[in-house]
Design an enzyme around this catalytic site. Structure first.
Site, PDB file in Angstrom:
ATOM      1  N   ASN A  67       0.869  -0.790  -0.385  1.00 33.71           N
ATOM      2  CA  ASN A  67      -0.070   0.478  -0.013  1.00 33.71           C
ATOM      3  C   ASN A  67       0.295   1.108  -0.064  1.00 33.71           C
ATOM      4  OD1 ASN A  67      -1.656   2.411   0.861  1.00 33.71           O
ATOM      5  ND2 ASN A  67      -2.101   1.258   2.395  1.00 33.71           N
ATOM      6  N   GLU A 111      -6.917   4.371   7.767  1.00 33.51           N
ATOM      7  CA  GLU A 111      -6.760   6.004   7.453  1.00 33.51           C
ATOM      8  C   GLU A 111      -7.769   6.152   6.988  1.00 33.51           C
ATOM      9  OE1 GLU A 111      -3.372   5.683   5.528  1.00 33.51           O
ATOM     10  OE2 GLU A 111      -1.856   5.104   7.284  1.00 33.51           O
ATOM     11  N   HIS A 123      -9.518   1.165   4.854  1.00 32.38           N
ATOM     12  CA  HIS A 123      -8.276   1.287   5.774  1.00 32.38           C
ATOM     13  C   HIS A 123      -8.299   1.640   6.500  1.00 32.38           C
ATOM     14  CE1 HIS A 123      -3.995   2.528   6.447  1.00 32.38           C
ATOM     15  NE2 HIS A 123      -3.732   0.943   6.261  1.00 32.38           N
ATOM     16  N   LYS A 178       0.146   4.574  -0.055  1.00 32.14           N
ATOM     17  CA  LYS A 178      -1.056   4.824   0.296  1.00 32.14           C
ATOM     18  C   LYS A 178      -0.738   6.599  -0.625  1.00 32.14           C
ATOM     19  CE  LYS A 178      -0.096   2.546   4.732  1.00 32.14           C
ATOM     20  NZ  LYS A 178       0.003   3.412   6.329  1.00 32.14           N
ATOM     21  N   SER A 221       3.817  -2.670  10.564  1.00 34.37           N
ATOM     22  CA  SER A 221       5.251  -2.309  11.397  1.00 34.37           C
ATOM     23  C   SER A 221       5.294  -3.928  10.495  1.00 34.37           C
ATOM     24  CB  SER A 221       5.190  -1.167  12.101  1.00 34.37           C
ATOM     25  OG  SER A 221       5.092  -0.881  12.426  1.00 34.37           O
ATOM     26  N   GLU A 231      -5.354  -5.073  10.587  1.00 33.04           N
ATOM     27  CA  GLU A 231      -5.134  -4.134  10.807  1.00 33.04           C
ATOM     28  C   GLU A 231      -4.617  -3.479  11.551  1.00 33.04           C
ATOM     29  OE1 GLU A 231      -2.652  -2.851   6.472  1.00 33.04           O
ATOM     30  OE2 GLU A 231      -4.271  -1.694   7.307  1.00 33.04           O
ATOM     31  N   GLY A 253       1.868   1.648  10.988  1.00 28.16           N
ATOM     32  CA  GLY A 253       2.905   3.091  10.780  1.00 28.16           C
ATOM     33  C   GLY A 253       3.806   3.130  11.985  1.00 28.16           C
TER      34      GLY A 253
HETATM   35  C1  PEP Z   1      -0.606  -0.205   6.417  1.00 31.78           C
HETATM   36  O1  PEP Z   1      -1.005   1.327   6.384  1.00 31.78           O
HETATM   37  O2  PEP Z   1      -2.212  -0.783   5.093  1.00 31.78           O
HETATM   38  C2  PEP Z   1       0.350  -0.647   7.270  1.00 31.78           C
HETATM   39  C3  PEP Z   1       0.493  -1.337   7.090  1.00 31.78           C
HETATM   40  O3  PEP Z   1       1.620   0.158   7.107  1.00 31.78           O
HETATM   41  P1  PEP Z   1       2.962   0.329   7.762  1.00 31.78           P
HETATM   42  O4  PEP Z   1       3.153  -1.033   6.368  1.00 31.78           O
HETATM   43  O5  PEP Z   1       3.417   1.397   6.961  1.00 31.78           O
HETATM   44  O6  PEP Z   1       2.226  -0.384   8.677  1.00 31.78           O
END
Ligand code: PEP
Length: 288
Positions: A44, A131, A129, A46, A245, A199, A205
């Protein structure tokens, strides 16, 4: 908690009619493969990148060696999808959008419909997601309706669920996950093109990855939830991937967990070599 897969394997062992199950590796790192589902890794991107960065990332990805037996999806920002589609190696990678509209084409300024993605040849979309849930106000119902619409338009959907740290700490994690999943169960008719991304919001993040045990506990729970609502056959085939992460250093250990069928990767998907390493974490869970 034992997952559906674990439970069934235990049953099968007892009755000596076990479905083929591989145990690969030594010591505590045994890879249990009870599912026929193909390992799935999504990147992703983003709202990151520039023309120059995207070119560089595509070149890095194209030069990487990734297993054919893994579904690998890259989700660039809308504006770069055309370039990525033209230049990313289609033998290795598929494309996803990071969002789509809740219904078909029309007077929805600034939106992109699932039908347009399908028309343009983008086979996947990420929906729900955290976000988008927290920054754009998308609730469970909206995510579920978007999911159903995107599936009806012919897309595959990576549907994201997960709890905040407060929800986990206050003991409401499973309630939150139930509500997120139930909304999907209420709307989705055909689960064959759905991938669930667990997630945990606190891991996205932040650099704080869930431990393999924390992730496995929730993945097993989600599979059990699906088993009770949708039946064993759908639950067993459903890919439940972990996001939060994930990086090239922690992916391998996570991949050893029985109910982890892949990853959704944010930050580490912006570095070609890291993403390629994560794709290779599938190990024996790659299906050819
Ligand atoms: C995400 O935004 O789907 C995600 C998993 O981000 P990160 O790997 O940076 O934590």
């Amino acid at each position: 908690m034992l997952s559906t897969r674990s439970l069934r394997t235990a049953d099968c062992r007892a009755s000596a009619v076990a479905r083929p199950r591989m145990a690969i590796g030594r010591g505590r790192f045994q890879v249990l493969c009870a599912s026929n589902a193909k390992f799935f890794v999504g990147g992703n991107w983003k709202c990151n990148g520039s023309v120059a960065n995207v070119r560089k990332l595509v070149d890095e990805l194209n030069s990487g060696s990734v297993p054919r037996g893994v579904d690998i999806i890259c989700a660039p920002p809308f504006i770069y999808i055309d370039y990525v589609m033209q230049h990313l190696d289609k033998e290795k990678y598929q494309l996803a959008a990071q969002n789509c509209w809740i219904s078909g084409n029309g007077a929805y300024t600034g939106e992109v419909s699932a039908e347009q993605l399908q028309d343009f040849g983008v086979p996947w979309v990420i929906l729900g997601h955290s976000e988008r849930r927290s920054l754009c106000g998308e609730n469970n119902e909206v995510v579920a309706k978007k999911t159903a619409h995107a599936l009806a338009a012919g897309l595959g959907v990576i549907a994201c669920v997960g709890e905040t740290l407060d929800q986990r700490n206050s003991g409401s994690m499973f309630q939150i996950l139930n509500a997120q999943m139930q909304a999907l169960v209420d709307e989705v008719k055909d689960w064959s093109k759905v991938v669930i991304a667990y997630e945990p919001v606190w891991a996205i993040g932040t650099g704080v990855v869930a431990t393999p045990e924390q992730a496995q506990e929730v993945h097993a729970y989600l599979r059990k939830f699906c088993q009770s609502k949708l039946g064993t056959s759908i639950a067993d085939k459903l890919r439940i991937i972990y996001g939060g992460s994930v990086n090239d250093a922690n992916c391998k250990e996570l991949s050893f967990q029985e109910d982890i069928d892949g990853f959704l990767v944010g930050g580490a998907s912006l570095k070609g070599s890291s993403f390629v390493t994560i794709c290779n974490a599938a190990g024996p869970k790659a299906k050819y």
